[in-house]
Design a protein around this motif. Structure first.
Motif, short mmCIF file in Angstrom:
data_model
loop_
_atom_site.label_atom_id
_atom_site.label_comp_id
_atom_site.label_asym_id
_atom_site.label_seq_id
_atom_site.Cartn_x
_atom_site.Cartn_y
_atom_site.Cartn_z
N ASP A 1 0.34 16.19 -38.56
CA ASP A 1 0.98 15.71 -39.79
C ASP A 1 2.04 14.62 -39.55
OD1 ASP A 1 2.91 17.23 -38.54
OD2 ASP A 1 3.46 18.40 -40.31
N PRO B 1 0.77 10.72 -40.72
CA PRO B 1 0.85 10.53 -42.18
C PRO B 1 2.29 10.47 -42.68
CG PRO B 1 -0.82 12.17 -41.66
CD PRO B 1 -0.11 11.86 -40.37
N HIS B 2 3.16 11.25 -42.04
CA HIS B 2 4.59 11.22 -42.40
C HIS B 2 5.19 9.85 -42.11
CE1 HIS B 2 8.57 12.86 -43.12
NE2 HIS B 2 8.97 12.44 -41.93
N LEU C 1 3.54 6.96 -41.88
CA LEU C 1 2.95 5.97 -42.76
C LEU C 1 3.61 5.98 -44.13
CD1 LEU C 1 -0.80 6.49 -41.79
CD2 LEU C 1 0.53 4.40 -41.40
N GLU C 2 3.86 7.16 -44.64
CA GLU C 2 4.53 7.28 -45.94
C GLU C 2 5.95 6.72 -45.86
OE1 GLU C 2 5.14 10.67 -49.36
OE2 GLU C 2 5.46 11.26 -47.26
N ALA C 3 6.65 7.07 -44.78
CA ALA C 3 8.03 6.59 -44.62
C ALA C 3 8.07 5.08 -44.49
CB ALA C 3 8.66 7.25 -43.39
N GLU C 4 7.13 4.52 -43.73
CA GLU C 4 7.11 3.06 -43.54
C GLU C 4 6.90 2.34 -44.87
OE1 GLU C 4 4.79 -0.50 -41.11
OE2 GLU C 4 4.18 1.59 -40.82
N SER C 5 6.00 2.87 -45.69
CA SER C 5 5.74 2.26 -46.99
C SER C 5 6.98 2.32 -47.88
CB SER C 5 4.56 2.96 -47.66
OG SER C 5 4.30 2.38 -48.92
N LEU C 6 7.66 3.43 -47.86
CA LEU C 6 8.88 3.58 -48.67
C LEU C 6 9.99 2.64 -48.20
CD1 LEU C 6 8.91 7.47 -48.93
CD2 LEU C 6 8.75 5.90 -50.88
N GLN D 1 13.16 9.70 -46.60
CA GLN D 1 13.13 11.01 -47.28
C GLN D 1 14.00 10.99 -48.53
OE1 GLN D 1 11.15 13.57 -46.13
NE2 GLN D 1 11.61 14.56 -48.07
N LYS E 1 12.06 9.21 -51.15
CA LYS E 1 10.98 10.09 -51.63
C LYS E 1 11.53 11.16 -52.56
CE LYS E 1 7.37 13.22 -49.94
NZ LYS E 1 6.75 13.85 -48.74
#
Length: 388
Positions: free
Chosen positions: A242, A245-246, A248-253, A338, A341
């Motif tokens: 996991d 994916p964590h 990738l999400e953080a980089e996009s944010l 975070q 998010k």
């Protein structure tokens, strides 16, 4: 033999089934030879299960389809411990989260922040960490060990930790001073001019040095560097499925569209948005979590105290300090992601979660630690260029 421990060492006690992310899942547990020999001699009702639950060829405990140790029950408790007692545990299970760095006549013991409970203890500690020492009569010798260099590294580490714990100065200034010390120290190691290392300590404890570092900090362009450091994480071995994916999400944010293949104008907008978010995040932290600089101080001390003196074996003093600084920068970036998010909110458990998950990916993989040091040699902070 001289033993060193941080002052919170004995505060730790495993919370077993209460742990939110048990160390008995997600990792392959390797048993030591002595434990394996002991398991072969076990008799009684647990013998059959023990025999079929170990990969005897690899010397590891088997895992279920969810990568949980087969001895771990639904209550996150160890069935081997219950059936055979604490003495039945292999060295890995007995030691974790204790971490040992060994030098000639010195054994430095700490607690890894990859354990959620250790991360919670360290991040909750308000006072500067102190290191305690005690002696035993045991002596060991190590090949290729330079005791004079080691003594200078110990001195340098103490100076750096003292600077990091000087809360009368801004944290970024303290970090800059420590990086500058490590840089000049590295130059002397490279030139085999170990005798002049004490001059470095004196140099960076003057007002002139403070002014020098402040000027460098104002010149430094941090955005491109930290973005590159963030993306370096994709080069590393994955210990948990996991984690990527964590990231990738953080980089996009944090940085907008991943890869920034858009126009220069669009990339500029992403950077402006990042700067705005960062300023707002710092304002929010100062209001709602004013101890955040103490967390970062404690983590910097943790990484430097754990890894810096390992330079006695490879001469890489600077990269170990930059690794500590970059690790804390990355933890900060992950926390900001975070916060975004969570619709610009953050809880202490988010902080603990970020710290221990980052630590697990970096510190429990020798290939990742080695790669991180290689990247630190390649990607120096912009105001520290390789010395001629």
């Amino acid at each position: 033999m001289l033993y060193t421990i941080p002052d919170y060492y004995h505060e730790f006690s495993c919370i077993a089934g209460e742990c939110e992310d048990t160390c008995c899942a997600g990792w392959q547990i390797v048993a030591d030879e002595a434990a394996l020999k002991k398991y072969k001699k076990v008799t009684g009702s647990f013998r059959k299960r023990l025999r079929r639950s170990i990969n005897w060829k690899e010397g590891t405990f088997k895992q279920d389809k969810n990568k949980r140790c087969v001895f771990l029950n639904d209550e996150n408790l160890c069935d081997m411990y219950t059936a055979l007692g604490e003495k039945s545990l292999c060295r890995t299970c007995k030691m974790y989260p204790r971490h040992v760095e060994e030098f000639e006549d010195v054994r430095e013991m700490t607690l890894s922040v990859s354990c959620p409970e250790v991360a919670r203890i360290l991040l909750g500690k308000k006072e500067p960490v102190r290191f305690l020492t005690y002696e035993s009569n045991k002596e060991e010798e190590y090949d290729d060990f330079d005791p004079f260099l080691y003594s200078k590294l110990v001195d340098a580490r103490k100076v750096m930790i003292d600077i990091l714990q000087d809360r009368s100065k801004r944290l970024d200034l303290r970090v800059g001073l420590v990086l500058a010390i490590a840089h000049d120290l590295q130059v002397r190691i490279k030139r085999e001019d170990i005798f002049s290392i004490d001059d470095v300590f004196e140099k960076y404890q003057t007002e002139k040095a403070v002014q020098f570092v402040e000027a460098k900090l104002s010149e430094d362009e941090n955005y491109a560097f930290i973005k590159k450091m963030f993306r370096n994480q994709y080069l590393m071995e994955r210990l948990r499925d996991d984690w990527e994916p964590h990231l990738l999400e953080a980089e996009s944010l944090l940085y907008g569209d991943i890869g920034c293949s858009d126009s220069e104008e669009q990339c500029t907008k992403y950077k402006e948005q990042y700067t705005k978010n960062k300023q707002e995040f710092h304002t929010w932290l100062n209001t709602h979590m004013p101890d955040y600089e103490i967390w970062y101080e404690q983590l910097l001390v943790y990484f430097i105290s754990t890894y810096f003196c390992g330079a006695v074996y490879d001469g890489e003093a600077y990269v170990k300090v930059q690794m500590a600084v970059v690790s804390v920068l990355l933890i900060h970036e992950l926390l900001m992601a975070q916060w975004l998010k969570n619709e610009k909110m953050l809880e202490m458990e988010d902080v603990v979660d970020t710290v221990y998950r980052y630590s697990r990916e970096l510190e429990h993989s020798d290939p990742n630690l080695n790669l991180m040091e290689k990247l630190m040699r390649r990607d120096l902070l912009s105001w520290f260029k390789k010395d001629e």
